[in-house]
Scaffold this active site. Structure first.
Site, PDB file in Angstrom:
ATOM      1  N   ASP A 129       0.826  -1.206   0.000  1.00 35.11           N
ATOM      2  CA  ASP A 129       0.000   0.000   0.000  1.00 35.11           C
ATOM      3  C   ASP A 129       0.860   1.255   0.000  1.00 35.11           C
ATOM      4  O   ASP A 129       2.018   1.229   0.426  1.00 35.11           O
ATOM      5  CB  ASP A 129      -0.890   0.016   1.248  1.00 35.11           C
ATOM      6  CG  ASP A 129      -0.065  -0.032   2.529  1.00 35.11           C
ATOM      7  OD1 ASP A 129       0.838  -0.881   2.603  1.00 35.11           O
ATOM      8  OD2 ASP A 129      -0.307   0.776   3.438  1.00 35.11           O
ATOM      9  N   GLU A 130       0.282   2.337  -0.466  1.00 39.02           N
ATOM     10  CA  GLU A 130       0.863   3.678  -0.336  1.00 39.02           C
ATOM     11  C   GLU A 130       2.356   3.716  -0.646  1.00 39.02           C
ATOM     12  O   GLU A 130       3.118   4.362   0.058  1.00 39.02           O
ATOM     13  CB  GLU A 130       0.630   4.212   1.091  1.00 39.02           C
ATOM     14  CG  GLU A 130      -0.829   4.340   1.426  1.00 39.02           C
ATOM     15  CD  GLU A 130      -1.090   4.711   2.884  1.00 39.02           C
ATOM     16  OE1 GLU A 130      -2.035   5.460   3.116  1.00 39.02           O
ATOM     17  OE2 GLU A 130      -0.367   4.239   3.788  1.00 39.02           O
ATOM     18  N   ALA A 131       2.747   3.033  -1.723  1.00 36.59           N
ATOM     19  CA  ALA A 131       4.156   3.065  -2.120  1.00 36.59           C
ATOM     20  C   ALA A 131       4.378   4.331  -2.954  1.00 36.59           C
ATOM     21  O   ALA A 131       4.783   4.286  -4.117  1.00 36.59           O
ATOM     22  CB  ALA A 131       4.497   1.804  -2.907  1.00 36.59           C
TER      23      ALA A 131
END
Ligand code: TNX
Length: 509
Positions: free
Chosen positions: A312-314
């Protein structure tokens, strides 16, 4: 609320067969309760799993009843637990309660255990106390036949943002077991802390685990401690799903090993609450040595089928790099015998065959992102539903909730219960949804009391969405059953939020 024999707060009052949470598949009440007495035995068959569940039940009942409740393989009057062939599936059970005793029958040990949870709820709430209570101890009479809707009924605890000790995690496991939850997802690593010892990269834990949000001392689990959590969870028929969040959310790892960084310089440890600023270096080979070592060691500690790789949220990884990284890392999970799970951003890469994606979007998530999830599901990727605006247990209930966050909105009790996992992402093919999971992120959650306050009363509702048949969902009825649980939470010393949406008993409980 209508008057009935189980009005919360009446000592010794008889809970109703149809007040169980999660709602069983079928319930047929009868007039005659069973009564646990000084002479009651817990009669088990000779399988070790049945005996273990018998002992577990005895440990719950002995302190409050003050009875001996021997666990034996023969005896007439009593609570019988037995494994037998039948239409129960892997986790279902049948419970018969009447004058002659209570019998729980299941095909598998997990089913017996879940049946025992139902039995607890058919006893007066005072049975949960840890000192001798006056009784009597009637068990509502009738027959319950039950099996779950989904195989994945999870809760997640973020032990990275704030660390939780082994004992604290065990207490949470016991609370999950009450509601037949069968997956404990542990978010073991993030920017603020690395919480699992890895022998080949020891500084991950010793340095990367040495703080937490707000700058507290943090901590980490030794391998032996992690295994103790896994064993304890297994004894409650929960499978631990460990998560190593990659390639973003990795500041704690980057701070521990300079060579993992693009510029070869280790950043300082991080104790704030921003997200999306860290990334492993996708172009360096050492990154994959690191990932291989971590996944190998973690897989060896984990008897469960799944290993969660985050994803997530890379935001500090380019799309191209993200796809490359996931193409290399998913096979590593498979190589060590596990099925990969990722947050639903994984569907933006190329999900490998058999992986699961955990959807944490909102109603307002873009049509494009939802379409990408639907496309992956059409290609066979299974989904676990964790919509943030419904089941994120770190969201405040209302603007006045002293704990938690509100980026996904306020999530009152009704909101967390009253939605359909099959319809939440429109256009999913039948069978794509494998279950539901309620994540508890801990940026703003510091101790077990906080965990409980955010989980109760929302968690039982999520458990019911995962367990009970689709047609069961009815807020007006559910809120009455939920209200009847409060006395149990009080008896167990669980902190909980007195939502004005729920008709708690007139004594304020
Ligand atoms: C989003 S949900 C995150 C977490 C935060 C959480 C706070 C997800 C996969 N990532 O990093 O802790 O929001 O609610």
């Amino acid at each position: 609320m209508k008057q009935h024999p189980s009005t919360p707060g009446l000592p010794g009052s008889l809970p109703r067969l149809d007040h169980v949470v999660p709602a069983p598949a079928s319930v047929a009440p009868s007039e005659t309760p069973y009564q646990i007495t000084r002479s009651t035995h817990i009669v088990v068959d000779d399988s070790p799993e049945t005996r273990r569940t018998g002992e577990y039940l005895a440990r719950i009942l002995r302190p409050s009843t003050g009875y001996r409740l021997p666990v034996t393989t023969h005896g007439a009057d009593g609570i019988r637990l037995r494994l037998a062939e039948g239409p129960f599936g892997a986790e279902g059970y049948r419970l018969d309660s009447g004058q002659g005793g209570v019998t729980v029958t299941a095909a598998e040990p997990a089913g017996l255990f879940h049946g025992v949870q139902t039995l607890r709820q058919l006893l007066p709430a005072a049975v949960e106390k840890d000192t001798v209570q006056p009784g009597p101890w009637p068990v509502a009479g009738g027959t319950v036949e039950d099996s779950p809707r989904y195989g994945w009924r999870g809760a997640m605890l973020d032990v990275s943002r704030h660390f939780f000790t082994v004992d604290q995690v065990k207490r949470f496991i016991d609370q999950l077991a009450l509601y037949k939850i069968n997956k404990l997802h542990l978010h073991l690593t993030d920017d603020q802390g690395w919480r699992i010892a890895i022998d080949s990269w020891p500084r991950l834990a010793t340095h990367g685990g040495s703080t937490e949000v707000g700058g507290g001392p943090g901590g980490y689990y030794t391998k032996a401690q992690y295994e103790e959590i896994v064993r304890y969870a297994a004894s409650r028929y929960l499978e631990v799903v460990p998560e190593i969040d990659l390639p973003g959310h990795t500041n704690a790892a980057l701070a521990s090993y300079a060579e993992l960084n693009r510029d070869g310089v280790a950043p300082p440890l991080y104790t704030g609450t921003e997200v999306g600023f860290s990334s492993l270096c996708v172009g360096k080979e050492i990154t994959y040595d690191f990932v291989d070592d971590v996944i190998r060691e973690l897989a060896a500690l984990t008897p469960g089928r799944y290993l969660h790789i985050g994803g997530d949220e890379a935001d500090s990884t380019s799309h191209e790099d993200y796809v490359k990284f996931m193409d290399r890392v998913q096979p590593v999970v498979a190589k060590y015998g596990k099925t990969a799970v990722g947050w639903h951003q994984l569907t933006g890469a190329t999900p490998a065959k058999g992986v699961l994606a955990q959807y944490w979007g909102l109603d307002s998530t873009s049509a494009e992102e939802k379409a990408q999830v639907v496309k992956a599901a059409q290609g066979g990727t299974g989904l676990i539903l964790s919509p943030a605006d419904r089941v994120y247990l770190d969201m405040k209930y209302t603007k006045d909730t002293p704990l938690g966050l509100s980026w996904a909105g306020y999530v009152e009790v009704r909101r967390s219960y009253d939605w359909d996992p099959e319809a939440y992402v429109p256009g999913l093919p039948a069978g794509a949804v494998r279950g539901v999971e309620a994540p508890l992120w801990t940026e703003a959650i510091e101790n077990p009391g906080h965990v409980e306050y955010m989980a109760f009363p929302r968690l039982p509702g999520v458990a019911e969405l995962g367990w009970s048949a689709a047609g069961t969902r009815d807020w007006e009825r559910y809120k009455v059953r939920l209200a009847a649980q409060a006395e149990r939470w009080n008896a167990l010393g669980i902190e909980w939020y007195r939502s004005p949406e729920v008709p708690w008993g007139s004594d304020g409980r």
